[in-house]
Design an enzyme around this catalytic site. Structure first.
Site, PDB file in Angstrom:
ATOM      1  N   SER A 140       0.845  -1.197   0.000  1.00 53.12           N
ATOM      2  CA  SER A 140       0.000   0.000   0.000  1.00 53.12           C
ATOM      3  C   SER A 140       0.879   1.244   0.000  1.00 53.12           C
ATOM      4  CB  SER A 140      -0.895   0.002   1.244  1.00 53.12           C
ATOM      5  OG  SER A 140      -1.530   1.254   1.423  1.00 53.12           O
ATOM      6  N   TYR A 153      -2.270  -0.831  10.438  1.00 59.35           N
ATOM      7  CA  TYR A 153      -2.314  -1.190   9.020  1.00 59.35           C
ATOM      8  C   TYR A 153      -1.037  -0.712   8.329  1.00 59.35           C
ATOM      9  CZ  TYR A 153      -3.937  -1.380   4.162  1.00 59.35           C
ATOM     10  OH  TYR A 153      -4.063  -1.642   2.816  1.00 59.35           O
TER      11      TYR A 153
END
Length: 251
Positions: A140, A153
């Site tokens: 990401s 995350y």
């Protein structure tokens, strides 16, 4: 417009392939000629839908990727594949002061530990059968960008990007390439289906506003990068990451 690749006769394993980005990856590999696609997914209903949509080619593997022993037993029986896409992941948005030990264990089990486990098994099978191949990890843009509510995350994705380089280094002698894709925010179930909508929409709007290109990234656009990294067109790309970020890193 999606780029066209030819994976005729290849076998692929996609984790978290039942919906969102994972399902698009599955369908695009099939369009590109894959003869067999194993889909690891905990939701058996999603697997049934995929097997009905793509009979014969899609082979559902109902499994919880966090169950280390079960994963090893099941994946070993699948035999060698040409490509592994480590796509399974969860966002688990949480403000920093509300993070718990259990929460940390949960998100790292899915987003990081499962990648290590499945990649080890798949790599052993590739090596055992002398089959060159490729592994693509879905990371990401948040692997080194921070945003309120997603600290854990971010940590898992930073670990995935770093792991990708280590895997590439150690697996290169066996003709296995390892790369990762680092997409910006996409309109998938991870956003639209998230119960904590306030945090989810904050993440979506913040990342989109940081992009130079203000269009919302689609799962199809991200999938194009995944297929590129598995194709012969990227034969000299190893241990690298592709940003699919709409210029977020330039802003």
């Amino acid at each position: 417009m999606s780029v066209k690749y030819d994976f005729t006769g290849h076998t692929v394993l996609v984790t978290g392939g039942g919906k969102g980005l994972g399902k698009t990856i599955v369908s695009k590999f099939i369009e590109a000629g894959c003869s067999s696609v194993y889909v690891v997914e905990k939701d058996t209903n999603l697997l049934k839908e995929l097997e009905q949509e793509f009979p014969v080619i899609v082979k559902g593997v109902p499994m919880d990727v966090t169950n280390w022993d079960e994963v090893q037993k099941v994946v070993e029986t699948l035999g060698p594949v040409n490509h592994l896409i480590n796509n399974a992941g969860i966002p688990e948005p949480e403000d920093f002061m509300e993070i718990t030990s259990e929460g940390i264990d949960k998100i790292f089990a899915v987003n990081f530990k499962a990648i290590v486990n499945i990649s080890q098994i798949v790599s052993r099978e590739m090596i055992k059968h002398g089959k060159k191949g490729s592994i693509v990890n879905i990371s990401s843009v948040l692997d080194d960008r921070v945003i309120k509510g997603l600290s854990m995350y971010t940590c898992t994705k930073a670990a995935v990007t770093a792991l990708t380089k280590s895997m590439a280094l150690e697996l290169a002698p066996h003709n296995i390439r390892v790369n990762c894709v680092r997409p910006s925010v996409m309109l998938t179930h991870l956003i639209t289906g998230e119960s904590k909508q306030e945090i989810a929409m904050h993440v979506f709007n913040t990342l989109k506003n940081r992009q130079v290109t203000q269009s919302v990234l689609t799962v199809e656009q991200t999938t194009d990068s995944v297929l590129f990294l598995c194709s012969d067109a990227s034969s000299m790309v190893n241990g690298s990451s592709i940003l699919v970020d709409g210029g977020l890193y330039t802003n």
